[in-house]
Design a protein around this motif. Sequence first.
Motif, PDB file in Angstrom:
ATOM      1  N   LYS A 294      -3.472  -7.668   6.057  1.00 37.28           N
ATOM      2  CA  LYS A 294      -2.221  -6.959   6.309  1.00 37.28           C
ATOM      3  C   LYS A 294      -1.193  -7.297   5.221  1.00 37.28           C
ATOM      4  O   LYS A 294      -0.465  -6.426   4.741  1.00 37.28           O
ATOM      5  N   HIS A 295      -1.157  -8.558   4.842  1.00 35.77           N
ATOM      6  CA  HIS A 295      -0.266  -8.967   3.761  1.00 35.77           C
ATOM      7  C   HIS A 295      -0.689  -8.338   2.442  1.00 35.77           C
ATOM      8  O   HIS A 295       0.143  -7.945   1.634  1.00 35.77           O
ATOM      9  N   LEU A 296      -2.003  -8.267   2.241  1.00 35.52           N
ATOM     10  CA  LEU A 296      -2.495  -7.661   1.005  1.00 35.52           C
ATOM     11  C   LEU A 296      -2.044  -6.202   0.907  1.00 35.52           C
ATOM     12  O   LEU A 296      -1.608  -5.749  -0.160  1.00 35.52           O
ATOM     13  N   GLY A 297      -2.138  -5.476   2.037  1.00 32.78           N
ATOM     14  CA  GLY A 297      -1.690  -4.083   2.044  1.00 32.78           C
ATOM     15  C   GLY A 297      -0.207  -3.979   1.721  1.00 32.78           C
ATOM     16  O   GLY A 297       0.228  -3.127   0.945  1.00 32.78           O
ATOM     17  N   TYR A 298       0.558  -4.891   2.314  1.00 32.59           N
ATOM     18  CA  TYR A 298       2.005  -4.892   2.082  1.00 32.59           C
ATOM     19  C   TYR A 298       2.311  -5.185   0.614  1.00 32.59           C
ATOM     20  O   TYR A 298       3.074  -4.471  -0.046  1.00 32.59           O
ATOM     21  N   LYS A 299       1.652  -6.235   0.095  1.00 34.83           N
ATOM     22  CA  LYS A 299       1.906  -6.664  -1.281  1.00 34.83           C
ATOM     23  C   LYS A 299       1.443  -5.620  -2.302  1.00 34.83           C
ATOM     24  O   LYS A 299       2.117  -5.381  -3.300  1.00 34.83           O
ATOM     25  N   ALA A 300       0.296  -4.969  -2.025  1.00 37.93           N
ATOM     26  CA  ALA A 300      -0.212  -3.941  -2.943  1.00 37.93           C
ATOM     27  C   ALA A 300       0.838  -2.843  -3.128  1.00 37.93           C
ATOM     28  O   ALA A 300       1.001  -2.301  -4.220  1.00 37.93           O
ATOM     29  N   VAL A 301       1.569  -2.542  -2.063  1.00 42.60           N
ATOM     30  CA  VAL A 301       2.617  -1.517  -2.151  1.00 42.60           C
ATOM     31  C   VAL A 301       3.862  -2.076  -2.837  1.00 42.60           C
ATOM     32  O   VAL A 301       4.361  -1.503  -3.803  1.00 42.60           O
ATOM     33  N   THR A 302       4.353  -3.226  -2.361  1.00 33.07           N
ATOM     34  CA  THR A 302       5.654  -3.703  -2.862  1.00 33.07           C
ATOM     35  C   THR A 302       5.629  -4.047  -4.352  1.00 33.07           C
ATOM     36  O   THR A 302       6.603  -3.809  -5.046  1.00 33.07           O
ATOM     37  N   VAL A 303       4.503  -4.582  -4.849  1.00 36.97           N
ATOM     38  CA  VAL A 303       4.486  -4.932  -6.279  1.00 36.97           C
ATOM     39  C   VAL A 303       4.564  -3.668  -7.143  1.00 36.97           C
ATOM     40  O   VAL A 303       5.090  -3.693  -8.257  1.00 36.97           O
ATOM     41  N   ASN A 304       4.050  -2.556  -6.610  1.00 36.82           N
ATOM     42  CA  ASN A 304       4.165  -1.287  -7.340  1.00 36.82           C
ATOM     43  C   ASN A 304       5.564  -0.699  -7.224  1.00 36.82           C
ATOM     44  O   ASN A 304       6.095  -0.156  -8.192  1.00 36.82           O
ATOM     45  N   LEU A 305       6.156  -0.820  -6.041  1.00 37.50           N
ATOM     46  CA  LEU A 305       7.524  -0.321  -5.878  1.00 37.50           C
ATOM     47  C   LEU A 305       8.462  -1.102  -6.784  1.00 37.50           C
ATOM     48  O   LEU A 305       9.450  -0.566  -7.304  1.00 37.50           O
ATOM     49  N   SER A 306       8.142  -2.372  -7.005  1.00 41.62           N
ATOM     50  CA  SER A 306       8.963  -3.208  -7.868  1.00 41.62           C
ATOM     51  C   SER A 306       9.059  -2.617  -9.290  1.00 41.62           C
ATOM     52  O   SER A 306      10.104  -2.678  -9.927  1.00 41.62           O
TER      53      SER A 306
ATOM     54  N   PHE B  42      -5.457  -3.732   6.725  1.00 37.32           N
ATOM     55  CA  PHE B  42      -4.918  -3.488   5.389  1.00 37.32           C
ATOM     56  C   PHE B  42      -3.924  -2.319   5.424  1.00 37.32           C
ATOM     57  O   PHE B  42      -2.804  -2.415   4.910  1.00 37.32           O
ATOM     58  N   TYR B  43      -4.316  -1.230   6.093  1.00 40.49           N
ATOM     59  CA  TYR B  43      -3.428  -0.056   6.158  1.00 40.49           C
ATOM     60  C   TYR B  43      -2.179  -0.305   6.998  1.00 40.49           C
ATOM     61  O   TYR B  43      -1.144   0.316   6.769  1.00 40.49           O
ATOM     62  N   ALA B  44      -2.304  -1.220   7.980  1.00 40.43           N
ATOM     63  CA  ALA B  44      -1.110  -1.566   8.772  1.00 40.43           C
ATOM     64  C   ALA B  44      -0.063  -2.209   7.864  1.00 40.43           C
ATOM     65  O   ALA B  44       1.140  -1.952   7.988  1.00 40.43           O
ATOM     66  N   GLY B  45      -0.516  -3.034   6.916  1.00 41.00           N
ATOM     67  CA  GLY B  45       0.396  -3.641   5.942  1.00 41.00           C
ATOM     68  C   GLY B  45       0.985  -2.588   5.013  1.00 41.00           C
ATOM     69  O   GLY B  45       2.178  -2.612   4.691  1.00 41.00           O
ATOM     70  N   VAL B  46       0.154  -1.633   4.599  1.00 41.40           N
ATOM     71  CA  VAL B  46       0.624  -0.531   3.746  1.00 41.40           C
ATOM     72  C   VAL B  46       1.704   0.256   4.480  1.00 41.40           C
ATOM     73  O   VAL B  46       2.774   0.561   3.930  1.00 41.40           O
ATOM     74  N   GLU B  47       1.438   0.534   5.757  1.00 44.53           N
ATOM     75  CA  GLU B  47       2.378   1.327   6.556  1.00 44.53           C
ATOM     76  C   GLU B  47       3.702   0.573   6.758  1.00 44.53           C
ATOM     77  O   GLU B  47       4.785   1.172   6.672  1.00 44.53           O
ATOM     78  N   THR B  48       3.609  -0.725   7.023  1.00 48.75           N
ATOM     79  CA  THR B  48       4.823  -1.527   7.204  1.00 48.75           C
ATOM     80  C   THR B  48       5.696  -1.456   5.947  1.00 48.75           C
ATOM     81  O   THR B  48       6.914  -1.274   6.030  1.00 48.75           O
ATOM     82  N   ALA B  49       5.052  -1.563   4.783  1.00 46.31           N
ATOM     83  CA  ALA B  49       5.805  -1.499   3.522  1.00 46.31           C
ATOM     84  C   ALA B  49       6.398  -0.102   3.321  1.00 46.31           C
ATOM     85  O   ALA B  49       7.549   0.046   2.924  1.00 46.31           O
ATOM     86  N   CYS B  50       5.611   0.942   3.618  1.00 45.47           N
ATOM     87  CA  CYS B  50       6.104   2.319   3.448  1.00 45.47           C
ATOM     88  C   CYS B  50       7.344   2.542   4.311  1.00 45.47           C
ATOM     89  O   CYS B  50       8.332   3.128   3.860  1.00 45.47           O
ATOM     90  N   LYS B  51       7.278   2.052   5.553  1.00 43.55           N
ATOM     91  CA  LYS B  51       8.422   2.201   6.464  1.00 43.55           C
ATOM     92  C   LYS B  51       9.623   1.419   5.946  1.00 43.55           C
ATOM     93  O   LYS B  51      10.745   1.924   5.925  1.00 43.55           O
TER      94      LYS B  51
END
Length: 348
Positions: free
Chosen positions: A74-86, A116-125
């Motif tokens: 879940k953290h990996l999904g979150y981090k994969a998104v946030t490092v790109n948004l950065s 993994f997708y739950a982390g992606v979704e948390t970051a998207c939100k």
Amino acid sequence: MFEEQKSPAQSASSLGEFKLIDELTKSFEIQQKSSVKGIGDDAAILEPAHEQILISTDLLIEGVHFNLGYMPLKHLGYKAVTVNLSDICAMNAIPTQITLGIAVSNRFTLEALKEFYAGVETACKAYGVDLVGGDTTSSTKGMMISVTAIGSVEKGKACRRDGAKEGDLIVVSGDLGAAYLGFQILERERKVFEVNEQHQPDLDLYAYLVERQLKPEARKDVVELLKQLEVNPSSMIDISDGLASEIKHLCKESALGCKIYEDKIPIDPTVVRTAEEFKLDPSLCALSGGEDYELLFSIPQEDYPKIKANPNLSVIGHFTGPNTGCYLVGRDDSMAEITAQGWDSFRE
Ligand code: ADP
Ligand code: MG
């Protein structure tokens, strides 16, 4: 951090590609007006207003960029998104959409991918970003993730690496060195666990460091803050590889030198304490550690009054003329040349 979810395991490959994509993405909601068509066609359709569009891609490979031994999915999904948004934020822009390509071997269950997708979704939100497409395929070994982030900025307001001027102040958001020490803590715990599986890590003392490593944030708030303060940085970069390496990028692209003052570098007390425990120099953790994803930028001196009272922003130095070199001014006034690894110490 995140809560755990538990339900029965099912192999991801047994589901079939379309069913799998649907399972993973069905709960995602569209948040941006500019996302006209998201997942479900051959391509997404975006319709931005009058802004300029920014696009950035990063690839993350298991064993190279992340280790599932201590990185919850879940953290990996979150981090994969946030490092790109950065990377989008580092252009002084606001991220709006992502696409996500993923390749996994058959050892991954549907449950694991959902995590993994739950982390992606948390970051998207959290960032108001839409997942508008991607690709899903199998790999012979391990997991690969490719995220493309899309953002927008008012025309003329994008901040590049090459825009700094002599005399501009060098500013950094947040604090530095924590993500690197978080990694050191997790590595130490992993090694202890290898010899003693009963070992239960006590990470409370290091919670801030571990969170900075496992759940990094993109400083979209700083982009918004600068807009609100009416500060338009002359150059900007995000700190993924450490302050030393990033300041050198700004100097090289802007064809300038710089002076950074060691005592001005923002460092959290937990970083100082833990660096001592590891017999590391806290300044070196900040300069060479990396993965802090703070923003490093320059502003003209006349803008100083606009930012000086802000606890999120620290002025750490200034740009000097062409061919003057990049220097770190030590606490004892010594001067050392900054190298991509940190600095060449002239002092003992
Ligand atoms: P195509 O065969 O045209 O590549 P796909 O079956 O790969 O189509 O994808 C169908 C739709 O699902 C597309 O809109 C695509 O962008 C989206 N998609 C596929 N994989 C993912 C994924 N891992 N995450 C998000 N969207 C995905
Ligand atoms: Mg496809």
